[in-house]
Design a protein around this motif. Structure first.
Motif, PDB file in Angstrom:
ATOM      1  N   ALA A  47      -2.695  20.850 -10.859  1.00 11.76           N
ATOM      2  CA  ALA A  47      -2.246  21.802 -11.884  1.00 11.76           C
ATOM      3  C   ALA A  47      -2.670  23.238 -11.547  1.00 11.76           C
ATOM      4  O   ALA A  47      -1.907  24.183 -11.754  1.00 11.76           O
ATOM      5  CB  ALA A  47      -2.783  21.394 -13.253  1.00 11.76           C
ATOM      6  N   GLY A  48      -3.853  23.415 -10.980  1.00 12.52           N
ATOM      7  CA  GLY A  48      -4.376  24.746 -10.675  1.00 12.52           C
ATOM      8  C   GLY A  48      -3.594  25.484  -9.587  1.00 12.52           C
ATOM      9  O   GLY A  48      -3.783  26.691  -9.389  1.00 12.52           O
ATOM     10  N   MET A  49      -2.711  24.799  -8.874  1.00 18.53           N
ATOM     11  CA  MET A  49      -1.965  25.411  -7.762  1.00 18.53           C
ATOM     12  C   MET A  49      -0.553  25.830  -8.174  1.00 18.53           C
ATOM     13  O   MET A  49       0.191  26.379  -7.362  1.00 18.53           O
ATOM     14  CB  MET A  49      -1.856  24.414  -6.591  1.00 18.53           C
ATOM     15  N   LYS A  50      -0.203  25.562  -9.423  1.00 23.78           N
ATOM     16  CA  LYS A  50       1.191  25.788  -9.882  1.00 23.78           C
ATOM     17  C   LYS A  50       1.679  27.210  -9.622  1.00 23.78           C
ATOM     18  O   LYS A  50       2.836  27.413  -9.280  1.00 23.78           O
ATOM     19  CB  LYS A  50       1.304  25.489 -11.383  1.00 23.78           C
ATOM     20  N   ASP A  51       0.782  28.212  -9.793  1.00 20.98           N
ATOM     21  CA  ASP A  51       1.234  29.597  -9.610  1.00 20.98           C
ATOM     22  C   ASP A  51       1.094  30.063  -8.160  1.00 20.98           C
ATOM     23  O   ASP A  51       1.461  31.172  -7.817  1.00 20.98           O
ATOM     24  CB  ASP A  51       0.458  30.533 -10.546  1.00 20.98           C
ATOM     25  N   GLN A  52       0.558  29.221  -7.273  1.00 24.24           N
ATOM     26  CA  GLN A  52       0.364  29.633  -5.878  1.00 24.24           C
ATOM     27  C   GLN A  52       1.367  29.015  -4.910  1.00 24.24           C
ATOM     28  O   GLN A  52       1.486  29.450  -3.771  1.00 24.24           O
ATOM     29  CB  GLN A  52      -1.053  29.245  -5.428  1.00 24.24           C
ATOM     30  N   LEU A  53       2.048  27.960  -5.350  1.00 19.12           N
ATOM     31  CA  LEU A  53       2.972  27.259  -4.452  1.00 19.12           C
ATOM     32  C   LEU A  53       4.321  27.070  -5.123  1.00 19.12           C
ATOM     33  O   LEU A  53       4.374  26.842  -6.342  1.00 19.12           O
ATOM     34  CB  LEU A  53       2.405  25.864  -4.114  1.00 19.12           C
ATOM     35  N   PRO A  54       5.419  27.158  -4.346  1.00 12.76           N
ATOM     36  CA  PRO A  54       6.719  26.868  -4.977  1.00 12.76           C
ATOM     37  C   PRO A  54       6.786  25.401  -5.391  1.00 12.76           C
ATOM     38  O   PRO A  54       6.188  24.533  -4.734  1.00 12.76           O
ATOM     39  CB  PRO A  54       7.725  27.173  -3.864  1.00 12.76           C
ATOM     40  N   GLU A  55       7.489  25.154  -6.466  1.00  9.40           N
ATOM     41  CA  GLU A  55       7.641  23.793  -7.015  1.00  9.40           C
ATOM     42  C   GLU A  55       8.037  22.782  -5.927  1.00  9.40           C
ATOM     43  O   GLU A  55       7.550  21.651  -5.880  1.00  9.40           O
ATOM     44  CB  GLU A  55       8.731  23.863  -8.111  1.00  9.40           C
ATOM     45  N   SER A  56       8.917  23.255  -5.002  1.00 10.36           N
ATOM     46  CA  SER A  56       9.476  22.338  -4.013  1.00 10.36           C
ATOM     47  C   SER A  56       8.489  21.999  -2.879  1.00 10.36           C
ATOM     48  O   SER A  56       8.790  21.167  -2.036  1.00 10.36           O
ATOM     49  CB  SER A  56      10.726  22.968  -3.394  1.00 10.36           C
ATOM     50  N   ARG A  57       7.319  22.642  -2.860  1.00 14.11           N
ATOM     51  CA  ARG A  57       6.392  22.407  -1.732  1.00 14.11           C
ATOM     52  C   ARG A  57       5.707  21.044  -1.809  1.00 14.11           C
ATOM     53  O   ARG A  57       5.301  20.483  -0.801  1.00 14.11           O
ATOM     54  CB  ARG A  57       5.338  23.539  -1.690  1.00 14.11           C
ATOM     55  N   LEU A  58       5.566  20.548  -3.056  1.00 14.30           N
ATOM     56  CA  LEU A  58       4.930  19.238  -3.240  1.00 14.30           C
ATOM     57  C   LEU A  58       5.988  18.231  -3.727  1.00 14.30           C
ATOM     58  O   LEU A  58       7.013  18.630  -4.290  1.00 14.30           O
ATOM     59  CB  LEU A  58       3.818  19.316  -4.291  1.00 14.30           C
ATOM     60  N   MET A  59       5.697  16.952  -3.536  1.00  7.70           N
ATOM     61  CA  MET A  59       6.601  15.924  -4.067  1.00  7.70           C
ATOM     62  C   MET A  59       6.445  15.856  -5.580  1.00  7.70           C
ATOM     63  O   MET A  59       5.428  16.281  -6.141  1.00  7.70           O
ATOM     64  CB  MET A  59       6.256  14.559  -3.467  1.00  7.70           C
ATOM     65  N   LYS A  60       7.459  15.277  -6.215  1.00  7.20           N
ATOM     66  CA  LYS A  60       7.372  15.021  -7.653  1.00  7.20           C
ATOM     67  C   LYS A  60       6.770  13.627  -7.853  1.00  7.20           C
ATOM     68  O   LYS A  60       7.081  12.713  -7.067  1.00  7.20           O
ATOM     69  CB  LYS A  60       8.762  15.034  -8.282  1.00  7.20           C
TER      70      LYS A  60
ATOM     71  N   THR B 234       0.865  -1.183   0.000  1.00  5.36           N
ATOM     72  CA  THR B 234       0.000   0.000   0.000  1.00  5.36           C
ATOM     73  C   THR B 234       0.899   1.230   0.000  1.00  5.36           C
ATOM     74  O   THR B 234       1.696   1.418   0.926  1.00  5.36           O
ATOM     75  CB  THR B 234      -0.879   0.039   1.269  1.00  5.36           C
ATOM     76  N   VAL B 235       0.766   2.052  -1.039  1.00  4.94           N
ATOM     77  CA  VAL B 235       1.568   3.279  -1.125  1.00  4.94           C
ATOM     78  C   VAL B 235       0.671   4.452  -0.713  1.00  4.94           C
ATOM     79  O   VAL B 235      -0.434   4.614  -1.243  1.00  4.94           O
ATOM     80  CB  VAL B 235       2.111   3.486  -2.560  1.00  4.94           C
ATOM     81  N   MET B 236       1.161   5.246   0.248  1.00  3.98           N
ATOM     82  CA  MET B 236       0.343   6.353   0.771  1.00  3.98           C
ATOM     83  C   MET B 236       1.089   7.679   0.641  1.00  3.98           C
ATOM     84  O   MET B 236       1.750   8.130   1.578  1.00  3.98           O
ATOM     85  CB  MET B 236      -0.036   6.060   2.229  1.00  3.98           C
ATOM     86  N   PRO B 237       0.957   8.316  -0.524  1.00  2.00           N
ATOM     87  CA  PRO B 237       1.643   9.599  -0.706  1.00  2.00           C
ATOM     88  C   PRO B 237       0.820  10.758  -0.138  1.00  2.00           C
ATOM     89  O   PRO B 237      -0.404  10.707  -0.099  1.00  2.00           O
ATOM     90  CB  PRO B 237       1.746   9.756  -2.233  1.00  2.00           C
ATOM     91  N   GLY B 238       1.545  11.810   0.254  1.00  2.00           N
ATOM     92  CA  GLY B 238       0.915  13.098   0.496  1.00  2.00           C
ATOM     93  C   GLY B 238       0.905  13.872  -0.821  1.00  2.00           C
ATOM     94  O   GLY B 238       1.027  13.284  -1.903  1.00  2.00           O
ATOM     95  N   ALA B 239       0.810  15.191  -0.712  1.00  2.00           N
ATOM     96  CA  ALA B 239       0.642  16.024  -1.907  1.00  2.00           C
ATOM     97  C   ALA B 239       1.773  15.841  -2.914  1.00  2.00           C
ATOM     98  O   ALA B 239       2.954  16.001  -2.574  1.00  2.00           O
ATOM     99  CB  ALA B 239       0.542  17.484  -1.497  1.00  2.00           C
ATOM    100  N   THR B 240       1.404  15.539  -4.142  1.00  2.00           N
ATOM    101  CA  THR B 240       2.349  15.229  -5.209  1.00  2.00           C
ATOM    102  C   THR B 240       1.914  15.973  -6.472  1.00  2.00           C
ATOM    103  O   THR B 240       0.739  15.869  -6.859  1.00  2.00           O
ATOM    104  CB  THR B 240       2.312  13.701  -5.510  1.00  2.00           C
ATOM    105  N   TRP B 241       2.821  16.694  -7.118  1.00  2.00           N
ATOM    106  CA  TRP B 241       2.443  17.402  -8.340  1.00  2.00           C
ATOM    107  C   TRP B 241       1.866  16.429  -9.360  1.00  2.00           C
ATOM    108  O   TRP B 241       2.482  15.401  -9.642  1.00  2.00           O
ATOM    109  CB  TRP B 241       3.636  18.126  -8.969  1.00  2.00           C
ATOM    110  N   SER B 242       0.711  16.742  -9.876  1.00  2.00           N
ATOM    111  CA  SER B 242       0.082  15.912 -10.896  1.00  2.00           C
ATOM    112  C   SER B 242      -1.020  16.752 -11.515  1.00  2.00           C
ATOM    113  O   SER B 242      -1.231  17.904 -11.132  1.00  2.00           O
ATOM    114  CB  SER B 242      -0.525  14.654 -10.264  1.00  2.00           C
TER     115      SER B 242
END
Ligand SMILES: NC(=O)c1ccc[n+]([C@@H]2O[C@H](COP(=O)([O-])OP(=O)(O)OC[C@H]3O[C@@H](n4cnc5c(N)ncnc54)[C@H](OP(=O)(O)O)[C@@H]3O)[C@@H](O)[C@H]2O)c1
Length: 236
Positions: free
Chosen positions: A191-204, A179-187
């Motif tokens: 997409a709608g949050m790209k201009d509100q959060l720095p790239e490094s705030r979410l996992m890749k 069971t893989v349990m990720p938190g917030a991950t860019w996907s």
């Protein structure tokens, strides 16, 4: 080696497909978009000379379509399934008392029933082979409630439950369940949050794919039962 990935055209599923394709795997991927599947197949097959990608348009909310997809995979892969990745999922934010009518049903169908029906179709072949790995893409919403989690969290708690039951049932058959349990991950979903959060705030998405690659490459003696991944700065 081969793998089946539901929702293999975008986000985390696509990053896993990229990883496996770059190592020459044979893949069977599905999603609802014929165009995305065709484009993904072309790109993935360009990553390694040995890579073969089969695609199928499937709406995983449809039980019969999922079962038909399972049969196609069995036929195409000659019953030899190494890794099944139940990844397709949707997140509709909301609270239990404010979300749209039908949100629960829609997320249970996409996030839970799809994995249940596809796994049931494929497990007998894996049991015959006495080897294999099933990865279920759960979430931190599988073990904690948070604002706007609503029915998504219900569906992901249930998926973790499904995955835990499967682990117990299949261990004696040589089949691993993770069971893989990720938190917030860019996907696509973020997409709608790209201009509100720095790239490094979410996992890749590649971070999740790299973790899965490690899980796949353990010896037969070890299974990763559960893995939790979070952005370095924690949950959003
Ligand atoms: N991103 C995160 O922060 C995060 C965190 C924890 C867990 N997760 C989980 O990780 C998984 C992948 O999420 P993601 O963020 O990578 O999502 P994403 O970028 O939106 O990609 C979802 C994939 O699933 C497919 N899909 C969605 N609904 C489908 C349906 N009814 N039938 C067939 N295919 C369907 C999509 O293709 P089509 O839309 O073209 O069908 C796409 O290929 C999900 O289970 C999600 O809950 C994500």
């Amino acid at each position: 080696m081969n793998a089946i990935i539901t929702g293999g055209t975008k986000g985390i599923g696509r990053a896993i497909a990229d990883k496996l394709a770059s190592h020459g795997w044979q893949l069977y991927i599905c999603s609802r978009s014929k165009e995305d599947l065709a484009a993904t197949k072309t790109t993935l097959e360009g990553l390694h000379a040995d890579t073969i990608v089969h695609t199928a348009v499937v709406d995983v909310r449809d039980k019969v379509a999922v079962q038909t997809f399972g049969n196609l995979c069995l036929e195409q892969l000659g019953g030899q399934i190494d890794v099944l990745i139940n990844n397709a999922g949707v997140f509709y934010p909301g609270s239990i008392y404010t979300e749209e009518d039908g949100a629960l049903e829609s997320m249970i169908e996409t996030n839970l029933y799809s994995a249940y029906h596809l796994t049931r179709k494929l497990v007998p072949a894996m049991i015959n082979k006495k080897k294999g790995l099933i990865i279920n893409m759960a979430s931190i919403a599988s073990f904690m409630a948070y604002p706007n989690g609503g029915s998504y969290s219900i569906s992901k708690f249930a998926l973790r439950g499904f995955s835990k039951v499967l682990r117990e049932e299949l261990k004696e058959h040589g089949i691993k369940v993770t069971t893989v349990m990720p938190g917030a991950t860019w996907s696509h979903s973020w997409a709608g949050m790209k201009d509100q959060l720095p790239e490094s705030r979410l996992m890749k998405a590649e971070d999740i794919a790299d973790t899965i690659w490690s899980v796949i490459n353990l010896s037969d003696a070890a299974v990763v039962e559960e893995v939790v991944l979070r952005p370095q700065l924690g949950d959003l």
